[in-house]
Design a protein around this motif. Structure first.
Motif, PDB file in Angstrom:
ATOM      1  N   LYS A  35       0.854  -1.399   0.044  1.00 37.07           N
ATOM      2  CA  LYS A  35       0.026  -0.043   0.028  1.00 37.07           C
ATOM      3  C   LYS A  35       0.829   1.267   0.039  1.00 37.07           C
ATOM      4  N   ILE A  36       1.761   1.011   0.840  1.00 38.44           N
ATOM      5  CA  ILE A  36       2.853   2.378   0.817  1.00 38.44           C
ATOM      6  C   ILE A  36       3.550   2.461  -0.372  1.00 38.44           C
ATOM      7  N   ILE A  37       4.107   1.348  -1.105  1.00 39.23           N
ATOM      8  CA  ILE A  37       4.987   1.665  -2.486  1.00 39.23           C
ATOM      9  C   ILE A  37       3.645   1.958  -3.526  1.00 39.23           C
ATOM     10  N   GLN A  38       2.461   1.792  -3.549  1.00 38.98           N
ATOM     11  CA  GLN A  38       1.356   2.284  -4.331  1.00 38.98           C
ATOM     12  C   GLN A  38       1.075   3.651  -4.348  1.00 38.98           C
ATOM     13  N   ALA A  39       1.053   4.062  -2.807  1.00 43.13           N
ATOM     14  CA  ALA A  39       0.727   5.540  -2.485  1.00 43.13           C
ATOM     15  C   ALA A  39       1.854   6.338  -2.939  1.00 43.13           C
ATOM     16  N   GLY A  40       3.059   5.804  -2.910  1.00 42.00           N
ATOM     17  CA  GLY A  40       4.347   6.781  -3.355  1.00 42.00           C
ATOM     18  C   GLY A  40       4.628   6.644  -4.653  1.00 42.00           C
ATOM     19  N   LYS A  41       4.037   5.818  -5.477  1.00 42.93           N
ATOM     20  CA  LYS A  41       4.218   5.718  -6.772  1.00 42.93           C
ATOM     21  C   LYS A  41       5.487   5.148  -7.120  1.00 42.93           C
ATOM     22  N   ILE A  42       5.913   4.168  -6.272  1.00 41.61           N
ATOM     23  CA  ILE A  42       7.383   3.645  -6.686  1.00 41.61           C
ATOM     24  C   ILE A  42       7.015   2.196  -7.334  1.00 41.61           C
ATOM     25  N   ASP A  43       8.005   1.949  -8.096  1.00 41.01           N
ATOM     26  CA  ASP A  43       8.032   0.456  -9.096  1.00 41.01           C
ATOM     27  C   ASP A  43       7.940  -0.395  -7.964  1.00 41.01           C
ATOM     28  N   ALA A  44       6.945  -1.352  -7.885  1.00 36.57           N
ATOM     29  CA  ALA A  44       6.789  -2.421  -6.929  1.00 36.57           C
ATOM     30  C   ALA A  44       7.994  -3.409  -6.974  1.00 36.57           C
ATOM     31  N   GLU A  45       8.600  -3.576  -8.203  1.00 34.33           N
ATOM     32  CA  GLU A  45       9.728  -4.324  -8.366  1.00 34.33           C
ATOM     33  C   GLU A  45      10.989  -3.997  -7.686  1.00 34.33           C
ATOM     34  N   GLU A  46      11.268  -2.755  -7.212  1.00 37.82           N
ATOM     35  CA  GLU A  46      12.200  -2.399  -6.545  1.00 37.82           C
ATOM     36  C   GLU A  46      12.317  -2.979  -5.267  1.00 37.82           C
ATOM     37  N   PHE A  47      11.138  -3.387  -4.797  1.00 41.39           N
ATOM     38  CA  PHE A  47      11.109  -3.900  -3.422  1.00 41.39           C
ATOM     39  C   PHE A  47      10.192  -5.187  -3.384  1.00 41.39           C
ATOM     40  N   SER A  48      10.305  -5.973  -4.438  1.00 35.65           N
ATOM     41  CA  SER A  48       9.798  -7.302  -4.526  1.00 35.65           C
ATOM     42  C   SER A  48      10.129  -8.417  -3.455  1.00 35.65           C
ATOM     43  N   LEU A  49      11.341  -8.004  -2.876  1.00 41.16           N
ATOM     44  CA  LEU A  49      12.023  -9.284  -2.152  1.00 41.16           C
ATOM     45  C   LEU A  49      11.707  -8.948  -0.732  1.00 41.16           C
ATOM     46  N   ILE A  50      10.455  -8.636  -0.110  1.00 43.16           N
ATOM     47  CA  ILE A  50      10.140  -8.339   1.096  1.00 43.16           C
ATOM     48  C   ILE A  50      10.813  -9.375   2.250  1.00 43.16           C
ATOM     49  N   ASP A  51      10.726 -10.813   1.790  1.00 46.01           N
ATOM     50  CA  ASP A  51      11.216 -11.556   2.820  1.00 46.01           C
ATOM     51  C   ASP A  51      12.643 -11.552   3.096  1.00 46.01           C
ATOM     52  N   THR A  52      13.310 -10.949   2.083  1.00 46.32           N
ATOM     53  CA  THR A  52      15.113 -10.932   2.108  1.00 46.32           C
ATOM     54  C   THR A  52      15.249  -9.775   3.032  1.00 46.32           C
ATOM     55  N   PRO A  53      16.300 -10.267   3.941  1.00 49.24           N
ATOM     56  CA  PRO A  53      16.797  -9.420   4.952  1.00 49.24           C
ATOM     57  C   PRO A  53      17.756  -7.991   4.069  1.00 49.24           C
ATOM     58  N   LEU A  54      17.272  -6.923   4.812  1.00 46.31           N
ATOM     59  CA  LEU A  54      18.166  -5.785   4.258  1.00 46.31           C
ATOM     60  C   LEU A  54      19.535  -5.827   4.646  1.00 46.31           C
ATOM     61  N   GLU A  55      20.314  -5.053   3.717  1.00 49.42           N
ATOM     62  CA  GLU A  55      21.845  -5.370   4.057  1.00 49.42           C
ATOM     63  C   GLU A  55      22.213  -3.713   4.769  1.00 49.42           C
ATOM     64  N   GLU A  56      21.352  -2.761   4.648  1.00 45.52           N
ATOM     65  CA  GLU A  56      21.484  -1.600   5.456  1.00 45.52           C
ATOM     66  C   GLU A  56      21.085  -1.675   6.670  1.00 45.52           C
ATOM     67  N   ASP A  57      21.573  -0.679   7.517  1.00 46.75           N
ATOM     68  CA  ASP A  57      21.463  -0.612   8.773  1.00 46.75           C
ATOM     69  C   ASP A  57      20.505   0.496   8.829  1.00 46.75           C
ATOM     70  N   ILE A  58      19.014   0.318   9.411  1.00 45.14           N
ATOM     71  CA  ILE A  58      18.039   1.220   9.713  1.00 45.14           C
ATOM     72  C   ILE A  58      18.397   2.353  10.222  1.00 45.14           C
ATOM     73  N   SER A  59      18.960   2.025  11.353  1.00 45.07           N
ATOM     74  CA  SER A  59      19.518   3.319  12.313  1.00 45.07           C
ATOM     75  C   SER A  59      20.231   4.452  11.447  1.00 45.07           C
TER      76      SER A  59
END
Length: 129
Positions: A35-59
């Motif tokens: 829903k956030i991706i759609q609202a922000g008009k971002i290409d869904a493919e960019e964040f298609s791997l929701i289950d894959t851990p992120l490499e960046e430190d969120i802090s």
């Protein structure tokens, strides 16, 4: 524009990180992220791997947010994702507390009554892009 495209990508990465915080990404969390991706008009493919851990430190990532409005949208989104599975894990609470202090834009009241309000406000901020 108080939230830019870079901010939005950081907000989405934060949402993914929060969804993964308790080691299980549930359909409700995935739906909110989409829903956030759609609202922000971002290409869904960019964040298609929701289950894959992120490499960046969120802090570290959250410190790159460009405005107080982006920081507030980030925290509101993180809280909404944390509460999406109706199981507010202690590690999620600790992460939110740490990020609230780091960002310095206030703290979200943590209870079930504020979830919908947080989601609505976060989506309003994101949709304004």
């Amino acid at each position: 524009m108080l939230i830019n495209a870079k901010d939005l990508r950081i907000i989405i990465k934060g949402a993914i990180h929060m969804a993964q915080q308790d080691k299980k990404v549930v359909p409700e969390e995935k739906a909110l992220i989409q829903k956030i991706i759609q609202a922000g008009k971002i290409d869904a493919e960019e964040f298609s791997l929701i289950d894959t851990p992120l490499e960046e430190d969120i802090s570290d990532l959250c410190l790159q947010l460009s405005s107080d409005q982006a920081k507030k949208a980030f925290l509101l989104t993180m809280f909404t994702i944390a509460y999406a599975d109706k199981d507010f894990d202690k590690s999620e609470q600790e992460l939110l507390d740490d990020l609230s202090i780091k960002l310095g834009v206030g703290k979200v009241k943590m209870d079930a009554h504020t979830v919908k309000a947080c989601e609505d406000e976060g989506m309003k901020l994101i949709s304004a892009i």
